[in-house]
Design a protein around this motif. Structure first.
Motif, PDB file in Angstrom:
ATOM      1  N   GLY A 153      14.585  20.660  21.217  1.00  0.00           N
ATOM      2  CA  GLY A 153      15.215  19.574  21.958  1.00  0.00           C
ATOM      3  C   GLY A 153      15.358  18.313  21.127  1.00  0.00           C
ATOM      4  O   GLY A 153      16.340  17.582  21.262  1.00  0.00           O
ATOM      5  N   ALA A 154      14.374  18.042  20.256  1.00  0.00           N
ATOM      6  CA  ALA A 154      14.481  16.884  19.365  1.00  0.00           C
ATOM      7  C   ALA A 154      15.641  17.057  18.399  1.00  0.00           C
ATOM      8  O   ALA A 154      16.398  16.109  18.131  1.00  0.00           O
ATOM      9  CB  ALA A 154      13.165  16.697  18.603  1.00  0.00           C
ATOM     10  N   ASP A 155      15.794  18.248  17.862  1.00  0.00           N
ATOM     11  CA  ASP A 155      16.909  18.565  16.977  1.00  0.00           C
ATOM     12  C   ASP A 155      18.237  18.296  17.680  1.00  0.00           C
ATOM     13  O   ASP A 155      19.173  17.726  17.113  1.00  0.00           O
ATOM     14  CB  ASP A 155      16.796  20.035  16.567  1.00  0.00           C
ATOM     15  N   GLN A 156      18.312  18.658  18.959  1.00  0.00           N
ATOM     16  CA  GLN A 156      19.553  18.521  19.722  1.00  0.00           C
ATOM     17  C   GLN A 156      19.883  17.078  20.072  1.00  0.00           C
ATOM     18  O   GLN A 156      21.046  16.755  20.324  1.00  0.00           O
ATOM     19  CB  GLN A 156      19.446  19.357  21.006  1.00  0.00           C
ATOM     20  N   LEU A 157      18.888  16.196  20.100  1.00  0.00           N
ATOM     21  CA  LEU A 157      19.157  14.797  20.420  1.00  0.00           C
ATOM     22  C   LEU A 157      19.559  13.981  19.193  1.00  0.00           C
ATOM     23  O   LEU A 157      19.933  12.815  19.324  1.00  0.00           O
ATOM     24  CB  LEU A 157      17.929  14.155  21.078  1.00  0.00           C
TER      25      LEU A 157
END
Length: 317
Positions: A153-157
């Protein structure tokens, strides 16, 4: 100012539910909600197992729900929403409402490309708008609501999935809540070469390596001058002390947040450090400053800044 005290994106990496990040930055943020005290948990980056679409998603939620249950007596509500290949419009309409209104939304771990495709596919399938999910995330940011990215999720933000620095095929355009930012998750110093490579390939992006348990909280906006500001708060969490997890919690071993600029210079950030960046709309002006050991430094020269505080920087640009 709100940029320092109330971020709108939290990107983090952890082995388990380390208390400082999950209590102070997530649970307490939800409990201080103005309209609700809800955390929406999205485990859509988890891939099917043996054809079962729900098993890994339910397991991922269980890894968080046991922690959040401690806060239910204070009014905390935590709700998952699971991906399914047979979702109906009425199901997705509920997702859109919760995504728009929940005080905190968490994009969970798994596979970055799996989750990114699903998030975009929901808008494309049900509204003819592949960018709807991302649009709602940015509307949350503009209203001061918090969106959290754990692991994938961090990668996606970030601005892009980190895999883009290797020219990996497929859709690597992430949601950009952390503007012009890239991160590696579960980072170790042996991967510093990846950070240096990413900084060279994408010099407009600030690149951070997040070890377990650490994170970076971000907010950005537009100054009255028209310049774009962005503030990062670096977070180091050493609260998880289960001896069986000692190998995995790198911050308890002294790990800091690694960072490279595009010239190859390395910096390791402590918890409580901040970075502030101001850029013009056309990108011609691009300045940055950071705190270290209580000092405010020019990011590029490493010399003491001529400003007294981050607020001074923002009001001067």
């Amino acid at each position: 100012m709100r940029a320092l005290m109330r971020g709108t994106a939290l990107l983090y990496s952890s082995h388990n539910r380390c208390n400082f990040i999950h209590d102070h930055y997530i649970a307490q943020r939800a409990l201080s909600g103005r309209d609700n005290k809800r955390i929406l948990f999205l485990p859509m980056s988890e891939a099917p197992r043996d054809g079962n679409e729900r098993e890994r998603q339910e397991f991922a939620y269980g890894n968080f729900s046991w922690f959040f249950r401690f806060y239910e007596r204070f009014g905390l509500e935590h709700v998952p929403f699971y991906w399914s290949s047979d979702l109906r419009r009425e199901d997705v309409d509920v997702l859109w409402r919760y995504l728009a209104s929940s005080e905190v939304v968490i994009l969970g771990g798994g596979y970055s490309t799996t989750g990114l495709w699903r998030y975009k596919q929901l808008g494309a399938m049900f509204d003819g708008e592949p960018g709807k999910f991302g649009r709602l995330l940015h509307e949350r940011r503009q209203r001061g609501l918090l969106t959290v990215g754990f692991s994938a999720g961090a990668d996606q933000l970030c601005q892009h999935l980190f895999r883009r620095v290797w020219d990996s095929p497929g859709d690597n355009d992430a949601f950009g809540l952390a503007r012009d930012t890239l991160v590696t998750l579960h980072h170790e110093p042996s991967r510093n070469g990846d950070l240096w490579h990413a900084a060279r390939r994408m010099p407009r992006c600030f690149v951070f390596g997040l070890p377990n348990d650490s994170g970076v909280q971000v907010d950005w906006g537009v100054l009255p001058s028209g310049n774009i500001w962005q503030v990062y708060e670096l977070i180091i969490d050493t609260s998880w002390d289960d001896p069986s997890d000692a190998l995995h919690v790198k911050t308890r071993q002294g790990a800091l947040i690694d960072h490279f600029d595009h010239t190859g210079r390395h910096w390791a950030f402590h918890g409580g450090d901040h970075v502030v960046r101001v850029t013009s709309q056309d990108g011609r002006f691009d300045r940055a400053w950071m705190t270290a050991g209580g000092l405010l430094l020019d990011y590029w020269t490493r010399e003491p800044a001529t400003y007294g505080s981050i607020d001074d920087i923002l009001t001067s640009h």
